[in-house]
Motif scaffolding. Structure first.
Motif, PDB file in Angstrom:
ATOM      1  N   ASN A  51      42.433  58.558  52.805  1.00  0.00           N
ATOM      2  CA  ASN A  51      43.146  59.821  52.659  1.00  0.00           C
ATOM      3  C   ASN A  51      42.142  60.943  52.415  1.00  0.00           C
ATOM      4  N   PHE A  52      41.644  61.529  53.500  1.00  0.00           N
ATOM      5  CA  PHE A  52      40.642  62.583  53.376  1.00  0.00           C
ATOM      6  C   PHE A  52      41.234  63.889  52.848  1.00  0.00           C
ATOM      7  N   ASN A  53      42.539  63.950  52.710  1.00  0.00           N
ATOM      8  CA  ASN A  53      43.153  65.146  52.117  1.00  0.00           C
ATOM      9  C   ASN A  53      43.078  65.132  50.591  1.00  0.00           C
ATOM     10  N   ASN A  54      42.755  63.974  50.034  1.00  0.00           N
ATOM     11  CA  ASN A  54      42.694  63.818  48.584  1.00  0.00           C
ATOM     12  C   ASN A  54      41.306  64.213  48.082  1.00  0.00           C
ATOM     13  N   ILE A  55      41.239  65.274  47.285  1.00  0.00           N
ATOM     14  CA  ILE A  55      39.943  65.692  46.733  1.00  0.00           C
ATOM     15  C   ILE A  55      39.935  65.578  45.202  1.00  0.00           C
ATOM     16  N   ASP A  56      40.708  64.612  44.693  1.00  0.00           N
ATOM     17  CA  ASP A  56      40.710  64.380  43.246  1.00  0.00           C
ATOM     18  C   ASP A  56      39.329  63.974  42.741  1.00  0.00           C
ATOM     19  N   TRP A  57      38.509  63.398  43.634  1.00  0.00           N
ATOM     20  CA  TRP A  57      37.168  62.960  43.235  1.00  0.00           C
ATOM     21  C   TRP A  57      36.326  64.117  42.691  1.00  0.00           C
ATOM     22  N   ALA A  58      36.705  65.339  43.036  1.00  0.00           N
ATOM     23  CA  ALA A  58      35.895  66.499  42.651  1.00  0.00           C
ATOM     24  C   ALA A  58      36.159  66.975  41.231  1.00  0.00           C
ATOM     25  N   GLU A  59      37.150  66.385  40.572  1.00  0.00           N
ATOM     26  CA  GLU A  59      37.567  66.908  39.264  1.00  0.00           C
ATOM     27  C   GLU A  59      36.468  66.856  38.216  1.00  0.00           C
TER      28      GLU A  59
END
Length: 304
Positions: A51-59
């Motif tokens: 899911n490349f729309n998920n940018i939760d990793w950046a939090e």
């Protein structure tokens, strides 16, 4: 500096990470697998590649980054089925679009966004020499991937970020890439010319790759395509002579192109065809090569 790398656990990404770590830069590596590091300057960040729309990793990232290197993408060293070809393309575009979305939302403006690319951008030719001034349309699957990948990365430039397309040639390293495979052929006494032997190999030593990536990252005068190749290119039959000499192995075996085509299918063009690619941008900006000739590169690799 804070530096983000995708594909940081791959061949080139690992070498670059090691160089940055030695200079005490904090390196944040986006990875599909959960990983940890005891080194104070290495930080692994897991992302969801489904899911490349998920940018939760950046939090939990720092508020700012100085450089971003984007090397992520499915390997070219697998069989190019239609399904796998789609993965080669989608993995590269998906990651690049995800980084674009993150940079747009966060407002982060690094010194540069350095995107991986390849000399496969240029058509194969035994006669023509290409450099970064040549603007060309796609001629095969690989050049189509490169064109579309660079186009996706170019959109990051619309955010006011300097974008560099690092077009890698044949990267030479003793333990990684194509050279160990070639070495096995010579050690089995079946090394020599491939196809007609006249195809160009636009090679480059791994140490010069790392230095070039650091160079383009901080040089504000450089943007757009950069050919990361050595200044002195060779044809395949010349390459084979140098490799056989440094290994002390015979160089008489000739492998017909049709056998490579049968074994590798569409991937065969990586071996049987090539292009002569000149690194004009690096040379015009006074980049200093450690190993400008193939003889110097091979002597260094096999003297270690």
């Amino acid at each position: 500096m804070n530096i983000l790398i995708t594909g940081g656990t791959g061949f080139i990404g690992t070498k670059l990470t090691n160089a940055l770590r030695k200079d005490r830069h904090h390196v944040y590596i986006l990875t599909r697998q959960e990983q940890t590091s005891e080194h104070p300057y290495i930080h692994y960040i897991k992302y969801d590649d489904s899911n490349f729309n998920n940018i939760d990793w950046a939090e939990n990232l720092p508020e700012d980054f100085d450089l971003i290197y984007n090397f992520a993408g499915a390997s070219l060293n697998e069989k190019w089925t239609e399904e796998y070809k789609e993965l080669i393309l989608s993995s590269r575009l998906g990651m690049t679009n995800m980084l674009h979305r993150w940079l747009e939302i966060s407002g982060i403006k690094p010194l540069a966004f350095v995107n991986a690319s390849a000399v496969g951008y240029y058509p194969t030719s035994e006669i023509v020499e290409f450099d970064e001034h040549d603007q060309l349309s796609s001629t095969n699957f690989l050049s189509d991937v490169v064109n579309r990948w660079e186009a996706a990365a170019a959109k990051i430039g619309d955010l006011g970020i300097r974008v560099v397309f690092s077009r890698f040639g044949l990267v030479l390293d003793k333990n990684n890439g194509a050279l160990p495979v070639m070495e096995k052929l010579y050690k089995a006494n079946v090394g020599g010319e491939i196809a007609n032997g006249r195809q160009w190999y636009s090679w480059v030593h791994i140490d010069d790759v790392v230095n070039a990536l650091l160079f383009v990252g901080v040089n504000q005068e450089i943007s757009g395509p950069v050919n990361i190749t050595a200044p002195v290119q060779v044809r395949q039959h010349e390459f084979s002579k140098v490799l056989s000499a440094v290994l002390g192995k015979p160089n008489f075996f000739k492998t017909p192109g049709f056998l490579i085509d049968k074994a590798l299918g569409e991937r065969a063009l990586l071996v049987t065809e090539g292009q002569k690619v000149h690194p004009s941008v690096l040379l015009n900006n006074d980049f200093k090569y450690l190993y400008p000739t193939l003889e110097q590169a091979m002597e260094n690799i096999y003297s270690e």
